[in-house]
Scaffold this motif. Structure first.
Motif, PDB file in Angstrom:
ATOM      1  N   SER A  74      30.266  35.836  13.180  1.00 11.91           N
ATOM      2  CA  SER A  74      30.735  36.996  12.399  1.00 11.91           C
ATOM      3  C   SER A  74      32.262  37.024  12.393  1.00 11.91           C
ATOM      4  O   SER A  74      32.916  36.508  13.302  1.00 11.91           O
ATOM      5  N   GLY A 183      19.288  37.576  16.579  1.00  9.69           N
ATOM      6  CA  GLY A 183      20.458  36.813  16.156  1.00  9.69           C
ATOM      7  C   GLY A 183      20.059  35.479  15.555  1.00  9.69           C
ATOM      8  O   GLY A 183      18.869  35.196  15.348  1.00  9.69           O
ATOM      9  N   LYS A 184      21.038  34.649  15.281  1.00  4.01           N
ATOM     10  CA  LYS A 184      20.793  33.360  14.613  1.00  4.01           C
ATOM     11  C   LYS A 184      19.927  32.447  15.494  1.00  4.01           C
ATOM     12  O   LYS A 184      20.200  32.278  16.679  1.00  4.01           O
ATOM     13  N   ALA A 190      21.401  34.801  20.994  1.00  3.96           N
ATOM     14  CA  ALA A 190      20.227  35.390  20.335  1.00  3.96           C
ATOM     15  C   ALA A 190      19.019  35.341  21.270  1.00  3.96           C
ATOM     16  O   ALA A 190      18.266  36.313  21.398  1.00  3.96           O
ATOM     17  N   TYR A 218      23.199  37.197  12.204  1.00 10.82           N
ATOM     18  CA  TYR A 218      24.448  37.737  12.758  1.00 10.82           C
ATOM     19  C   TYR A 218      25.416  38.274  11.698  1.00 10.82           C
ATOM     20  O   TYR A 218      26.557  38.561  12.015  1.00 10.82           O
ATOM     21  N   ASN A 244      23.536  42.184  17.074  1.00  9.05           N
ATOM     22  CA  ASN A 244      24.995  42.369  17.047  1.00  9.05           C
ATOM     23  C   ASN A 244      25.347  43.539  16.135  1.00  9.05           C
ATOM     24  O   ASN A 244      24.509  44.045  15.389  1.00  9.05           O
TER      25      ASN A 244
END
Length: 332
Positions: A74, A183-184, A190, A218, A244
């Protein structure tokens, strides 16, 4: 352009003496050193780092590498990391920022080009890069992820504990239908945040609903899409833990787009405590993950490694902290 030879001529000394004086060598007497520095200042002399690099075999460059800059990193995470490193490294160093996935092979990564490397490691896919840097004998500090090599200095935050605390906070406020926007995929953070989420549910005997686990990337857009998916379920959750803050902000917007309200209709918790988190409406409850502090410690350690050539590894753990604001409602 003023050179060392120009200063040597005016000071009536050899250019070796000038070089030593400019490098603060103890071999040069104080009056001579002072005279040389005064002449250098009057002539507005600036050292040629390229020439100096050839002599001292130093590049005056520190590399700051990410698993990827374009995928799953990010903007706020990138900015906090660069800010932290930049705050510490001296003016004599250039800072080179790059994603590992920009490289097809690692031959450009060598000790002629880099005095040291800080790796913000997000995935085990970085291991070949870490191995290459070690082979090249470039001082290395790894941030954000534990590595199996005990000889490497790592600086990490305890994400599993942080996410567990966030979900425990939701349970303490009466929530039992708790979703996660993950998350990713493949990113260690994540995985750890999901483990913390699951641990909190297990410890509090809350039923785990597979439909409540939605993948994100994310970024805000994936948070928005994931929240839309959760709100479309026959039985939507009462609370969502977002892995996040960027995804949490996207999730907040998806709720409002439906004409619903946070926290009255659904509670939202984030992770990271980015700058925007306290200015969202409502202000976001989140887990403070001190990315800038981690990066500062990484930069301090790489500078000391470059200077001392010390290779003893160490794992430095930085605590997370739950920041309670306005995005969680207490269910009676």
């Amino acid at each position: 352009m003023v050179t060392i030879k120009d200063i040597a001529k005016l000071a009536n000394v050899s250019h070796t003496t000038v070089s030593r004086a400019l490098n603060n060598s103890p071999l040069i007497k104080e009056p001579t050193k002072r005279k040389i520095l005064e002449i250098a200042a009057q002539l507005n002399y600036t050292p040629n780092f390229n020439a100096k690099s050839l002599v001292m075999q130093k590049s005056h460059t520190i590399g700051l590498f990410f698993t990827s800059i374009s995928e799953g990193t990010s903007a706020s995470f990138l900015a906090e990391t660069i800010k932290g490193v930049n705050r510490v490294i001296g003016q004599e160093y250039n800072l080179y920022v790059r994603g590992i996935d920009d490289y097809k092979e690692y031959s450009p990564i060598n000790n002629q080009r880099f005095d040291g490397i800080i790796l913000m490691s997000q995935s085990v896919s970085d291991n070949p890069f870490i191995y290459h840097v070690k082979q090249m004998k470039i001082p290395l500090v790894v941030l954000n992820r534990e590595v199996e090599d005990d000889s490497i200095i790592t600086v990490v935050s305890d994400d599993k504990v942080g996410s567990r605390q966030a979900v425990e906070h939701l349970i303490q406020n009466g929530h039992k239908d708790i979703a996660i926007i993950e998350g990713k995929q493949g990113f260690k953070s994540a995985q750890q945040r999901k483990e913390g989420y699951l641990k909190a549910l297990n410890e509090e005997n809350v039923t785990i609903n597979k439909a409540y686990a939605v993948e994100g990337n994310y970024d805000m857009e994936s948070g928005h899409q994931a929240m839309e998916q959760l709100l479309s379920l026959p039985h939507p959750p009462t609370a969502v833990f977002c892995s996040n803050d960027d995804m949490a902000i996207g999730a907040l917007n998806a709720v409002f787009a439906r004409g619903l309200n946070v926290p009255d209709d659904i509670s939202v918790v984030g992770f990271d405590d980015i700058g925007f988190a306290q200015y969202t409406n409502p202000r976001l409850t989140t887990v403070k993950r001190p990315v800038e502090q981690i990066s500062i410690m990484g930069a301090e350690n790489i500078q000391s490694l470059i200077q001392t050539k010390n290779v003893s590894g160490e794992k430095i753990l930085v605590n997370t902290e739950l920041i309670i604001r306005d995005s969680v409602r207490k269910i009676k």
